[in-house]
Design a protein around this motif. Structure first.
Motif, PDB file in Angstrom:
ATOM      1  N   LEU A  54       0.799  -1.195  -0.013  1.00  0.00           N
ATOM      2  CA  LEU A  54       0.037   0.080  -0.223  1.00  0.00           C
ATOM      3  C   LEU A  54       0.763   1.233  -0.026  1.00  0.00           C
ATOM      4  O   LEU A  54       0.643   2.304  -0.651  1.00  0.00           O
ATOM      5  N   MET A  55       1.809   1.153   0.804  1.00  0.00           N
ATOM      6  CA  MET A  55       2.887   2.457   0.905  1.00  0.00           C
ATOM      7  C   MET A  55       3.499   2.537  -0.498  1.00  0.00           C
ATOM      8  O   MET A  55       3.873   3.632  -1.116  1.00  0.00           O
ATOM      9  N   TYR A  56       4.038   1.522  -0.946  1.00  0.00           N
ATOM     10  CA  TYR A  56       4.782   1.551  -2.222  1.00  0.00           C
ATOM     11  C   TYR A  56       3.861   1.931  -3.519  1.00  0.00           C
ATOM     12  O   TYR A  56       4.284   2.541  -4.484  1.00  0.00           O
ATOM     13  N   SER A  57       2.539   2.069  -3.594  1.00  0.00           N
ATOM     14  CA  SER A  57       1.621   2.264  -4.538  1.00  0.00           C
ATOM     15  C   SER A  57       1.529   3.963  -4.503  1.00  0.00           C
ATOM     16  O   SER A  57       1.130   4.387  -5.506  1.00  0.00           O
ATOM     17  N   TYR A  58       1.724   4.464  -3.389  1.00  0.00           N
ATOM     18  CA  TYR A  58       1.718   5.947  -3.202  1.00  0.00           C
ATOM     19  C   TYR A  58       3.052   6.624  -3.070  1.00  0.00           C
ATOM     20  O   TYR A  58       3.264   7.773  -3.498  1.00  0.00           O
ATOM     21  N   THR A  59       4.155   5.835  -2.458  1.00  0.00           N
ATOM     22  CA  THR A  59       5.084   6.514  -2.374  1.00  0.00           C
ATOM     23  C   THR A  59       6.445   5.452  -2.748  1.00  0.00           C
ATOM     24  O   THR A  59       6.385   4.235  -2.502  1.00  0.00           O
TER      25      THR A  59
END
Length: 87
Positions: A54-59
């Motif tokens: 989830l984090m790598y999809s945004y940052t």
């Protein structure tokens, strides 16, 4: 009912400790090639990977904050369990 709350609290505490140990081992050269690291990865990665994806999809960046976020979520769950089961 109080015994279930204490058991869940201790389980979440153990998971937080395993995440912390895995993070510390990843800082050292050769730490990720250790058998203990592999065991911890098998236990901890199913918990951390959803937050990581989830984090790598945004940052995207060189520092992985997903273990820290999972530990914060576990701390919140521990407080919730403490207030729901113990008191």
């Amino acid at each position: 009912m109080q015994t279930i709350g204490i058991a869940l609290y201790k389980l979440l505490d153990l998971i937080s400790f395993m995440i912390l140990i895995q993070c510390i081992m990843s800082w050292f050269p050769g730490g990720t090639k250790n058998k203990i690291y592999e065991i911890l990865s098998n236990l901890v990665d199913p918990i951390v990977d959803p937050v990581r994806s989830l984090m790598y999809s945004y940052t995207s960046g060189p520092i992985d904050f997903s273990p820290m976020i999972v530990i914060f979520i576990l701390m919140f769950l521990k407080k919730t369990i403490l207030s729901a089961f113990i008191y």
